[in-house]
Enzyme design. Sequence first.
Site, mmCIF file in Angstrom:
data_model
loop_
_atom_site.group_PDB
_atom_site.id
_atom_site.type_symbol
_atom_site.label_atom_id
_atom_site.label_comp_id
_atom_site.label_asym_id
_atom_site.label_seq_id
_atom_site.Cartn_x
_atom_site.Cartn_y
_atom_site.Cartn_z
ATOM 1 N N VAL A 40 0.827 -1.207 0.000
ATOM 2 C CA VAL A 40 0.000 0.000 0.000
ATOM 3 C C VAL A 40 0.865 1.262 0.000
ATOM 4 C CG1 VAL A 40 -1.754 1.309 1.250
ATOM 5 C CG2 VAL A 40 -1.917 -1.174 1.122
ATOM 6 N N GLY B 35 -11.369 -1.381 -0.154
ATOM 7 C CA GLY B 35 -10.562 -0.921 -1.290
ATOM 8 C C GLY B 35 -11.133 0.291 -1.996
ATOM 9 N N LYS C 271 -14.165 -4.579 9.095
ATOM 10 C CA LYS C 271 -14.734 -3.556 8.216
ATOM 11 C C LYS C 271 -16.154 -3.168 8.621
ATOM 12 C CE LYS C 271 -11.812 -4.921 4.323
ATOM 13 N NZ LYS C 271 -11.689 -5.849 3.179
#
EC number: 1.1.1.3
Lengths: 341, 341
Positions: B14, B157, B228
């Site tokens: 990332v 994402g 999440k």
Amino acid sequence: MNKMKLCILGFGAVGQGLAKVILMKHDELIERYGLDLIITAISDSSGAAINNDGLDAQKALDVKDETGKISEYPEYGIKGIDGIEVLQKADYDCLVEVTPTNIEDGEPTQSNILKAMNDKKDVVTSNKGPLALNFKELIQTAQKNGVKFRFEASVGGTMPVINLGREALAGNKIHSVQGILNGTTNYILSRMANEGTEYEPTLKEAQELGIAETNPYQDVEGLDAACKIVIIANSLMGWDVTLDDVSLHGISDISSNAIKLAQEDGYLIKLVAEAKDGKLTVAPMLVKEGSPFAVNGTLNVITLKTDLSEDVTVVGVGAGSIETASAILSDIISIGKRNSE
Amino acid sequence: MNKMKLCILGFGAVGQGLAKVILMKHDELIERYGLDLIITAISDSSGAAINNDGLDAQKALDVKDETGKISEYPEYGIKGIDGIEVLQKADYDCLVEVTPTNIEDGEPTQSNILKAMNDKKDVVTSNKGPLALNFKELIQTAQKNGVKFRFEASVGGTMPVINLGREALAGNKIHSVQGILNGTTNYILSRMANEGTEYEPTLKEAQELGIAETNPYQDVEGLDAACKIVIIANSLMGWDVTLDDVSLHGISDISSNAIKLAQEDGYLIKLVAEAKDGKLTVAPMLVKEGSPFAVNGTLNVITLKTDLSEDVTVVGVGAGSIETASAILSDIISIGKRNSE
């Protein structure tokens, strides 16, 4: 606390929807965003109601409901006054322009918006007309005057595509856009596919249900979708186009037989709007069953093809007064928050 | 022009993706947003490179590529320095925290983020750990210090759900959320459904393709999706929950036979994460074929059920270093734009 005075021009379904939403959310917005929304003016074709200390939204809705005329609002009603005059009289921070869409010359919305901007007021609109005809002048006028200009509600109801592209996908280049942007035609095509009916009776039924308008021309001939793809191309892709640049084909010549043949191969026929390779198109296209574009009923869907984030697709309800008002409210909040930051 | 100095802690997929994206977009960001991004520090497990006048992103990528160690960066490399020390030495406006996720205690990310906030720096992170374990403290520390805190990349994402819910749907109350939030499990379940294979060999194949990690535990047992949904519930719905509050069931006991039986009735089995009626669940659920949730491969999808805008659904690619970097970049732009407004 940030007090924000709103002047609402237009008090049809969307304007009334906004008044209802503001009533419903007023205290919550103070709590969540420190934003105190005050409606100081509302206009319709009969005239206006103006009170620079704030109108009572419930009373405005009641007056409109009972008499059909906002100018009958007790004490503060004014008969025969037009939009420009309301903007001269009213004390407001943000114009909410929700008069009926005019895709011939964009008036009176365009003049109302330009006046507000030149008076250094922020503007929110749901009105496709001036945006599809004269985007550049509006944006440049907003920039010149240092005011904010938002129009999420002009494209696809609750599908927050403009803010998605501008904020959430900031930094991405949007290469192309493809969408089902008109709920009425999608409803008609979905019914024809699901029930094997022909176009004319299906349109009639949609009119009886209030889904299609009495004059369905702008929807079924693709003009509504065309306005929306123009607005998206201008605002998210930096194009400089108008309604005249769209290659246009509606749905009125689609037969149930054509739909049946497509279905036998696993496809649906949908009215798809596209901005791609410098070209704007609205036309019936084949869409694979089971794909995100196979949405039923009045749903809208849009896919943004980006350089960094690949394809991002949003699905949402395309129309409805509360839904459209919700998009307007998001724009108002966004302006209010920034002005207070 | 708004100069914004970035300190990037973590230089794996990332962090490197972000360096690439900044290289690619640097001049465009100046042109579009007047935002000049300067990387003043980059760290990895070997140490860091710090130059308060700005590091060369290409050189940083080359050094990492050739030696595996950012501390080998010529002249400005420092061996053995940890995150907190980097934050002490570096001159920066915004911390980008992209060290590996730790869902045991959230460290060292949590301490890094808190230090930056207490030093009055804005923070962007993709790191689920501290957000799923300790959301409240992080948010409160950001508020106390008047700094901005963004974490779009921690959830799904390129599916910009946090900014969608907070900005584009501002004014809406989000009643419930349902999503497919883990690309690895969705890939495995899609392959099992499409090819009739069993779980173990399909997982193995996904590992060989680099889609599943060598240690797939957090993905296949639902922990990643659970983190999440916790972040979404806390940030979009105002809940106060942690990973411990999620009722969790992974996909490792799903048989190809169960998938086949579901398919015979027109359903697919998907790992669905849900925040609804005060409860958090991650579990295999039946999803209708042809619905927006029937997405294939590594795609993610999420539906927000709102009070004003009905259901809004977003579909996007769930993972990938450039995609995740793109979400981080959107957060950085959003902070940069607001600070300059």
